[in-house]
Design a protein around this motif. Sequence first.
Motif, short mmCIF file in Angstrom:
data_model
loop_
_atom_site.label_atom_id
_atom_site.label_comp_id
_atom_site.label_asym_id
_atom_site.label_seq_id
_atom_site.Cartn_x
_atom_site.Cartn_y
_atom_site.Cartn_z
N ASP A 69 49.97 -45.37 0.43
CA ASP A 69 50.12 -45.94 -0.42
C ASP A 69 51.34 -46.75 0.22
OD1 ASP A 69 47.52 -46.97 -1.87
OD2 ASP A 69 47.77 -45.00 -2.66
N TYR B 127 44.18 -47.36 4.21
CA TYR B 127 45.72 -46.48 4.11
C TYR B 127 46.81 -47.84 4.48
CZ TYR B 127 45.60 -44.63 8.45
OH TYR B 127 45.22 -44.64 10.29
N GLN B 128 47.84 -47.89 4.26
CA GLN B 128 48.54 -48.94 4.78
C GLN B 128 49.93 -48.09 5.30
OE1 GLN B 128 47.68 -48.60 1.10
NE2 GLN B 128 45.95 -49.40 1.58
N GLN C 23 47.12 -52.94 7.23
CA GLN C 23 46.16 -51.98 6.47
C GLN C 23 45.12 -51.36 7.41
OE1 GLN C 23 45.40 -53.06 1.58
NE2 GLN C 23 43.56 -53.79 2.88
N SER D 205 42.79 -52.90 11.39
CA SER D 205 44.06 -52.81 10.68
C SER D 205 45.30 -54.03 10.41
CB SER D 205 45.32 -51.95 11.61
OG SER D 205 45.96 -51.99 13.11
#
Length: 173
Positions: free
Chosen positions: A61, A81-82, A98, A104
């Motif tokens: 995050d 996930y970032q 992301q 992504s």
Amino acid sequence: GRLIACRSIIGEAESSDIWVVQANGAYPLKLTANGAYNSSPAWSPDGRKIAFVSKKGAIKDIWTMNADGSQPAKLVSSPGYQSNPSFSPAGDQTVFSQYENGESTLMVVNVIGTGLRALTTGGFRDRAPNWGIRGIVFSSNRGGANPDDDWKIWSIQPDGSGLRKVGDAGGSG
């Protein structure tokens, strides 16, 4: 320009922390100590905040904290996930990648955690955004004959307009 934010890996790389050090290497200060894998620190334009990625288990995050490490706050919590946060020139928004389901997307969020929105779409791998005064540049495999090998540099405006490839320069995959 006086301080450098960096990541330091301790031991077997199960955790890492964000540190700030003077440009000459003096006075290192550890900002995180949460047992997570912390990475990708990015300064706000006024130097008061640092955005970073914190991974605990399988979750990555985006977080922010004051430049002295105080007041850590999760900025984004969403599926996937970032990574790679970058502040807008005004410091009021952050762009990041992301990752989810093999692709992504570039996402933008206000620094108070509201207004999360997708900036790019299309099933590509848009990564490593950097927000400058003329827009956002990023690496992507969009438009290539071989998506796994054809990474180029692209740019887009913060409102999602003006998507274009920047010359034929290679980008990082």
